[in-house]
Design a protein around this motif. Structure first.
Motif, PDB file in Angstrom:
ATOM      1  N   ILE A 159      26.087  20.833 -15.057  1.00  0.00           N
ATOM      2  CA  ILE A 159      25.676  20.373 -13.722  1.00  0.00           C
ATOM      3  C   ILE A 159      24.156  20.280 -13.673  1.00  0.00           C
ATOM      4  N   ILE A 170      31.223  19.519 -11.440  1.00  0.00           N
ATOM      5  CA  ILE A 170      31.061  19.939 -10.037  1.00  0.00           C
ATOM      6  C   ILE A 170      32.404  20.366  -9.460  1.00  0.00           C
ATOM      7  N   TRP A 190      33.461  23.671 -10.955  1.00  0.00           N
ATOM      8  CA  TRP A 190      32.682  24.751 -10.340  1.00  0.00           C
ATOM      9  C   TRP A 190      33.252  25.138  -8.966  1.00  0.00           C
ATOM     10  N   LEU A 225      33.687  21.100   3.736  1.00  0.00           N
ATOM     11  CA  LEU A 225      32.554  21.032   2.806  1.00  0.00           C
ATOM     12  C   LEU A 225      31.806  22.347   2.779  1.00  0.00           C
ATOM     13  N   VAL A 226      31.524  22.875   3.968  1.00  0.00           N
ATOM     14  CA  VAL A 226      30.820  24.152   4.061  1.00  0.00           C
ATOM     15  C   VAL A 226      31.601  25.221   3.317  1.00  0.00           C
ATOM     16  N   LEU A 256      31.415  24.649  -0.484  1.00  0.00           N
ATOM     17  CA  LEU A 256      30.099  24.905  -1.077  1.00  0.00           C
ATOM     18  C   LEU A 256      29.742  26.378  -1.041  1.00  0.00           C
ATOM     19  N   THR A 257      29.996  27.041   0.082  1.00  0.00           N
ATOM     20  CA  THR A 257      29.577  28.437   0.167  1.00  0.00           C
ATOM     21  C   THR A 257      30.483  29.323  -0.676  1.00  0.00           C
ATOM     22  N   SER A 271      29.413  28.790  -4.239  1.00  0.00           N
ATOM     23  CA  SER A 271      28.092  29.213  -4.662  1.00  0.00           C
ATOM     24  C   SER A 271      27.794  30.674  -4.339  1.00  0.00           C
ATOM     25  N   VAL A 272      28.119  31.118  -3.140  1.00  0.00           N
ATOM     26  CA  VAL A 272      27.749  32.472  -2.778  1.00  0.00           C
ATOM     27  C   VAL A 272      28.596  33.495  -3.533  1.00  0.00           C
TER      28      VAL A 272
END
Lengths: 295, 285
Positions: B124, B162, B165, B274-275, B278-279, B282-283
């Motif tokens: 990525i 992506i 992930w 989406l939120v 993504l969170t 990633s978090v």
């Protein structure tokens, strides 16, 4: 039996990604050691050692420092300023949008908008309807105030690009930070209220540390995406004037498509990748360190 | 005023505060959105009306009709839709089994799953400039720029990581015990994935797919370098307006509207997932 079959699930994805990303990248590194001019096939392709790298890096005399260094510096300025603006404004916007006022979802949606707009479209829109000194809002408003609008695209190219990058990426920061804010448990809010902490303390000393992880993630992903952006530069300033608003990816693009120097472009691309990976790595280490501090 | 109770005063104060806050929030939001808003407005102007900035005018559909009846525009729109649809589809088909195997698969070496996952993550980070030179020379040589498949495989290669992930963290949320129990029941890996794990990670699949769709719709660098006239997408088409110094603003706005609206609407509808994607990706990961 089953043990042997699991890799079959993995193989197609790995193959496609490897063929389209890893192999071309290895080839790029190989190309970077060649003397290869696309527009002069008669010269052939010869081995050039590290000369392509030296072309960019070697400083013969300090009166005449290679352009690479200024482009490298511009890339840092562009990326770092954009990331700082995005973090600060993104955080403030998120604090604002975290209030349950009527119609807040509409406001959130409006702020989100620019993130979903393709960069080439937002570039031409800003360039023609806002920044144009004769026909744009900027020009018209400045003239009606009796001021003389300067052509920002030629006199402040980096600032314009930072502004547009930020406009596009602040929503992304809001998206992630707001999710963090909304994840703060209600009893924390309540106990802050009981303590009687003022707004400033509540926001920066209590909420900010609680969402620092979200902030870091936003910065990290932002860095990865912003550092490779060239569409916006191409449509607004085209890197100009001269090379004043080039970033490294744009320089690679210009080297191959205008210069036809495959070897040199390869060297520049390789250096760009190395610099990107190093900066992501540094940032990642900082995040890990901070995380360890909090735990 | 004077015979107001303290309670009422308090309530009034809060109402005023909320009203002020609402005005501030909406002021900022509308100002922030205004470049796009003005573009949408200008799409309903004639060329003559669009020359100088103005907000009040007699709206017309003339320019939009003109833009939509342009055969070229239609071609770019078709190309963009093609790329978005097939990239998303193939990416999901490749990445769903891959990320499932990364989480639940058993390999000869225990660390294989972990290191393969890290490998996906590092790809990525790879900027497209790293690959563009060989791809460009191959595509020219084998005439791949004339075929939409050329850009498509590049897009798939760049977006599979992506999706992997994002899905990886969703699969990690699936309790291992369910998978193990089904294994004891003699469930094959494929059945486990399709009938047990997949329904549980539906949100992840949807948000990863949407993110890829939006990214591909807006992607410029690869599309610009790896397509010819017949295969170019809308973002390449939009870049062609860069030389027109303040000319054809209405046409530019109408074309932008066509190019921008699908992604913006898709993005708006799917903000929440989406939120989440993504969170979570990633978090946690």
């Amino acid at each position: 039996m089953k043990k042997q079959k699991d890799w079959l699930f993995l193989l197609p994805a790995i193959l496609v990604v490897a063929v389209m990303t890893q192999i071309p990248f290895i080839l790029t590194i190989i190309y970077s050691t060649l003397k290869w001019n696309l527009s002069r096939p008669d010269l052939g392709i010869t081995f050039n050692g590290l000369k392509n790298y030296l072309y960019y890096l070697k400083i013969d005399d300090f009166q005449n420092i290679p352009e690479f260094y200024s482009i490298f510096w511009q890339t840092i300025v562009l990326t770092v300023s954009t990331l700082i603006i995005c973090s600060v404004v993104g955080f403030l916007f998120s604090i604002l949008l975290d209030h349950a006022v009527p119609g807040i979802n509409i406001a959130r949606t409006l702020i989100m908008g620019p993130f979903f707009v393709m960069s080439t479209a937002s570039g031409v829109i800003w360039k023609t309807t806002i920044l144009n000194t004769t026909f744009g809002w900027y020009g018209v408003i400045f003239k009606s105030l009796g001021l003389k609008p300067i052509d920002l695209l030629s006199y402040r190219p980096l600032a314009v690009i930072i502004l547009l990058f930020s406009w596009q990426w602040i929503p992304f920061f809001v998206l992630i930070i707001l999710a963090g804010l909304q994840g703060i448990p209600q009893d924390v809010e309540d106990s802050v209220k009981v303590d009687g902490a003022n707004w400033f303390r509540k926001t920066f000393e209590i909420k900010l540390p609680m969402i620092s992880e979200h902030m870091m993630v936003a910065v990290m992903l932002g860095l990865i995406f912003i550092v490779k952006e060239i569409g916006l530069i191409l449509v607004t300033t085209a890197g100009g004037p001269g090379t004043r608003s080039y970033n490294l990816p744009y320089a690679v693009y210009m080297e191959i498509f205008n210069g036809s120097q495959v070897g040199r472009a390869g060297a520049l691309a390789t250096m760009t990748v190395i610099i990107t990976l190093i900066s992501v790595n540094i940032l990642y280490r900082i995040i890990r360190k901070r995380k360890a501090m909090y735990e | 005023m004077s015979n107001m109770t303290l309670e009422q005063k308090h309530r009034l104060k809060r109402k005023i505060k909320t009203a002020m806050l609402t005005i501030v929030i909406f002021g900022i939001a509308i100002f922030y959105f205004s470049p796009i808003l003005y573009m949408f407005l200008s799409a309903f102007k004639t060329e003559h009306q669009a020359v100088m900035p103005m907000l009040f005018f007699q709206p017309t559909l003339e320019t939009i009709k003109l833009v939509l009846s342009d055969r070229n525009m239609f071609g770019y729109l078709k190309n963009s839709l093609f790329q978005v649809f097939f990239t998303t589809l193939v990416c999901l088909l490749l990445a769903i089994p891959a990320s499932f195997a990364l989480v639940f698969g058993k390999f000869r070496k225990k660390t294989t799953g972990e290191s393969a996952y890290l490998w996906f993550i590092t790809t990525i980070l790879l900027p497209p400039v790293a690959v563009i030179i060989p791809l460009y020379t191959w595509y020219q040589k084998f005439n791949l720029i004339k075929s939409p498949l050329g850009l498509l495989i590049a897009y798939i290669g760049f977006h599979v990581p992506i999706v992997v992930w994002m899905l990886h963290s969703f699969f990690k949320d699936v309790p291992v015990s369910i998978i193990e129990a089904s294994e004891l029941d003699g469930c094959s890996r494929f059945r486990q994935l399709v009938s047990i794990a997949l329904p549980l990670v539906r949100t992840g699949v949807i948000s990863a797919g949407l993110l890829v769709a939006i990214f591909v719709w807006n992607e410029f660098f690869l599309a610009f370098n790896l397509t010819g006239n017949d295969t170019a997408t809308l973002s390449v088409y939009m870049a062609r307006f860069r030389e027109q110094q303040g000319m054809f603003v209405a046409q530019l706005s109408a074309s932008s509207m066509v190019a921008v609206l699908p992604a913006v609407i898709l993005g708006w509808i799917t903000q929440k997932s989406l939120v989440k994607g993504l969170t979570l990706g990633s978090v946690k990961g």
